[in-house]
Design a protein around this motif. Structure first.
Motif, mmCIF file in Angstrom:
data_model
loop_
_atom_site.group_PDB
_atom_site.id
_atom_site.type_symbol
_atom_site.label_atom_id
_atom_site.label_comp_id
_atom_site.label_asym_id
_atom_site.label_seq_id
_atom_site.Cartn_x
_atom_site.Cartn_y
_atom_site.Cartn_z
ATOM 1 N N MET A 1 6.434 1.905 -10.625
ATOM 2 C CA MET A 1 5.955 3.036 -11.401
ATOM 3 C C MET A 1 5.600 4.171 -10.452
ATOM 4 O O MET A 1 5.383 3.939 -9.267
ATOM 5 C CB MET A 1 4.770 2.610 -12.282
ATOM 6 N N PRO A 2 5.518 5.391 -10.954
ATOM 7 C CA PRO A 2 5.147 6.524 -10.099
ATOM 8 C C PRO A 2 3.757 6.317 -9.482
ATOM 9 O O PRO A 2 2.877 5.692 -10.078
ATOM 10 C CB PRO A 2 5.144 7.719 -11.068
ATOM 11 N N ALA A 3 3.565 6.873 -8.297
ATOM 12 C CA ALA A 3 2.329 6.660 -7.544
ATOM 13 C C ALA A 3 1.088 7.102 -8.313
ATOM 14 O O ALA A 3 0.053 6.409 -8.285
ATOM 15 C CB ALA A 3 2.402 7.381 -6.202
ATOM 16 N N LEU A 4 1.153 8.215 -9.004
ATOM 17 C CA LEU A 4 -0.013 8.705 -9.737
ATOM 18 C C LEU A 4 -0.404 7.733 -10.848
ATOM 19 O O LEU A 4 -1.595 7.439 -11.035
ATOM 20 C CB LEU A 4 0.259 10.101 -10.313
ATOM 21 N N ILE A 5 0.574 7.211 -11.547
ATOM 22 C CA ILE A 5 0.297 6.240 -12.620
ATOM 23 C C ILE A 5 -0.245 4.948 -12.018
ATOM 24 O O ILE A 5 -1.206 4.361 -12.525
ATOM 25 C CB ILE A 5 1.569 5.970 -13.465
ATOM 26 N N ALA A 6 0.348 4.502 -10.923
ATOM 27 C CA ALA A 6 -0.117 3.284 -10.255
ATOM 28 C C ALA A 6 -1.565 3.436 -9.800
ATOM 29 O O ALA A 6 -2.384 2.520 -9.959
ATOM 30 C CB ALA A 6 0.784 2.958 -9.061
ATOM 31 N N LEU A 7 -1.888 4.592 -9.245
ATOM 32 C CA LEU A 7 -3.262 4.832 -8.805
ATOM 33 C C LEU A 7 -4.206 4.866 -9.998
ATOM 34 O O LEU A 7 -5.297 4.284 -9.949
ATOM 35 C CB LEU A 7 -3.341 6.137 -8.009
ATOM 36 N N ALA A 8 -3.792 5.507 -11.072
ATOM 37 C CA ALA A 8 -4.632 5.574 -12.271
ATOM 38 C C ALA A 8 -4.890 4.184 -12.852
ATOM 39 O O ALA A 8 -6.018 3.857 -13.224
ATOM 40 C CB ALA A 8 -3.984 6.482 -13.319
ATOM 41 N N VAL A 9 -3.860 3.370 -12.913
ATOM 42 C CA VAL A 9 -4.009 1.996 -13.423
ATOM 43 C C VAL A 9 -4.924 1.197 -12.507
ATOM 44 O O VAL A 9 -5.860 0.526 -12.955
ATOM 45 C CB VAL A 9 -2.622 1.308 -13.561
ATOM 46 N N SER A 10 -4.676 1.273 -11.221
ATOM 47 C CA SER A 10 -5.463 0.535 -10.244
ATOM 48 C C SER A 10 -6.937 0.938 -10.297
ATOM 49 O O SER A 10 -7.834 0.097 -10.415
ATOM 50 C CB SER A 10 -4.897 0.777 -8.837
ATOM 51 N N VAL A 11 -7.190 2.226 -10.195
ATOM 52 C CA VAL A 11 -8.573 2.718 -10.193
ATOM 53 C C VAL A 11 -9.235 2.453 -11.534
ATOM 54 O O VAL A 11 -10.398 2.014 -11.587
ATOM 55 C CB VAL A 11 -8.621 4.221 -9.824
ATOM 56 N N GLY A 12 -8.532 2.678 -12.609
ATOM 57 C CA GLY A 12 -9.112 2.444 -13.941
ATOM 58 C C GLY A 12 -9.527 0.998 -14.152
ATOM 59 O O GLY A 12 -10.651 0.721 -14.593
ATOM 60 N N LEU A 13 -8.644 0.076 -13.816
ATOM 61 C CA LEU A 13 -8.970 -1.351 -13.988
ATOM 62 C C LEU A 13 -10.098 -1.793 -13.057
ATOM 63 O O LEU A 13 -11.025 -2.502 -13.473
ATOM 64 C CB LEU A 13 -7.723 -2.216 -13.753
ATOM 65 N N LEU A 14 -10.022 -1.368 -11.810
ATOM 66 C CA LEU A 14 -11.057 -1.778 -10.857
ATOM 67 C C LEU A 14 -12.388 -1.093 -11.134
ATOM 68 O O LEU A 14 -13.447 -1.652 -10.822
ATOM 69 C CB LEU A 14 -10.586 -1.540 -9.431
ATOM 70 N N ALA A 15 -12.379 0.093 -11.741
ATOM 71 C CA ALA A 15 -13.632 0.756 -12.122
ATOM 72 C C ALA A 15 -14.377 -0.066 -13.168
ATOM 73 O O ALA A 15 -15.614 -0.133 -13.152
ATOM 74 C CB ALA A 15 -13.355 2.165 -12.646
ATOM 75 N N VAL A 16 -13.627 -0.725 -14.042
ATOM 76 C CA VAL A 16 -14.252 -1.617 -15.022
ATOM 77 C C VAL A 16 -14.964 -2.755 -14.299
ATOM 78 O O VAL A 16 -16.126 -3.070 -14.584
ATOM 79 C CB VAL A 16 -13.197 -2.180 -16.016
ATOM 80 N N VAL A 17 -14.291 -3.352 -13.347
ATOM 81 C CA VAL A 17 -14.870 -4.480 -12.601
ATOM 82 C C VAL A 17 -16.083 -4.020 -11.786
ATOM 83 O O VAL A 17 -17.134 -4.671 -11.796
ATOM 84 C CB VAL A 17 -13.816 -5.138 -11.673
ATOM 85 N N ASP A 18 -15.945 -2.901 -11.085
ATOM 86 C CA ASP A 18 -17.038 -2.384 -10.263
ATOM 87 C C ASP A 18 -18.275 -2.120 -11.128
ATOM 88 O O ASP A 18 -19.388 -2.541 -10.796
ATOM 89 C CB ASP A 18 -16.583 -1.106 -9.556
ATOM 90 N N THR A 19 -18.090 -1.416 -12.229
ATOM 91 C CA THR A 19 -19.219 -1.104 -13.112
ATOM 92 C C THR A 19 -19.822 -2.379 -13.681
ATOM 93 O O THR A 19 -21.057 -2.520 -13.735
ATOM 94 C CB THR A 19 -18.761 -0.159 -14.236
ATOM 95 N N TRP A 20 -18.991 -3.324 -14.096
ATOM 96 C CA TRP A 20 -19.488 -4.596 -14.631
ATOM 97 C C TRP A 20 -20.364 -5.312 -13.602
ATOM 98 O O TRP A 20 -21.411 -5.861 -13.950
ATOM 99 C CB TRP A 20 -18.323 -5.492 -15.054
ATOM 100 N N LEU A 21 -19.960 -5.299 -12.331
ATOM 101 C CA LEU A 21 -20.767 -5.942 -11.293
ATOM 102 C C LEU A 21 -22.180 -5.368 -11.246
ATOM 103 O O LEU A 21 -23.162 -6.095 -11.105
ATOM 104 C CB LEU A 21 -20.117 -5.775 -9.920
ATOM 105 N N PHE A 22 -22.276 -4.039 -11.358
ATOM 106 C CA PHE A 22 -23.567 -3.369 -11.223
ATOM 107 C C PHE A 22 -24.434 -3.468 -12.476
ATOM 108 O O PHE A 22 -25.658 -3.400 -12.377
ATOM 109 C CB PHE A 22 -23.376 -1.906 -10.824
ATOM 110 N N VAL A 23 -23.825 -3.597 -13.646
ATOM 111 C CA VAL A 23 -24.622 -3.746 -14.872
ATOM 112 C C VAL A 23 -24.776 -5.209 -15.270
ATOM 113 O O VAL A 23 -25.556 -5.527 -16.152
ATOM 114 C CB VAL A 23 -24.043 -2.925 -16.051
#
Length: 174
Positions: A1-23
């Motif tokens: 997939m295009p780099a921008l979409i790949a970055l958006a998917v990666s960051v979006g999914l991992l942001a869920v995990v990161d936030t879940w860890l802190f809450v």
């Protein structure tokens, strides 16, 4: 997939995990400090990405947090006699230390140290921690964020179609 979409998917999914860890599992130790993690995550990319970006984020932000901790201690202690000027003078001294420390290669990225200097104020002011109580949760949050920056970059690069720009280039097109 295009780099921008790949970055958006990666960051979006991992942001869920990161936030879940802190809450979730880390909430008692790192109360509401997910924002420090996100600053370090951005600092990873701002500092060039890869292992260098993560190292710069961790070292610079941790150093800045230590300088910030000392500034708060000075404002309430040795500089307290200055009254309303105690905090401004302490901040000025801390800012000067950060600039002078940039002569050391690992601390050459001044913004990384400034992010850490500012970040420690959150746990002190919002979570009502003492400066010495705030330093470890701040640094742990920085490490977590830098790790998420590194992993999000690697995942985005793995998802990127061959021949496309890297995730780091997409995150910082300058």
């Amino acid at each position: 997939m295009p780099a921008l979409i790949a970055l958006a998917v990666s960051v979006g999914l991992l942001a869920v995990v990161d936030t879940w860890l802190f809450v979730g599992p880390l909430a008692a130790f790192l109360p509401g400090l997910v924002w420090i993690s996100f600053i370090a995550w951005g600092c990873h990319f701002h500092s060039g990405g890869g292992a260098k970006g993560s190292t710069t984020a961790i070292v610079g932000m941790s150093f800045g947090a230590i300088v910030g901790m000392v500034a708060v201690i000075l404002a309430g202690g040795a500089l307290a006699g200055l009254g309303i000027l105690a905090a401004p003078v302490a901040v000025g001294l801390g800012a000067a230390v950060i600039c002078l420390a940039s002569a050391i290669p690992l601390l050459a990225t001044v913004p990384a140290s400034v992010y850490g200097f500012a970040a420690i104020a959150g746990p002190i002011l919002l979570a009502e921690m003492s400066p010495t109580e705030a330093i470890l949760p701040t640094i742990v949050s920085v490490i977590i964020g830098a790790a998420f920056g590194y992993v999000s970059e690697m995942l985005a690069n793995a998802l990127t179609k061959k021949g496309e720009p890297s995730a780091e280039a997409t995150a910082d097109p300058a």
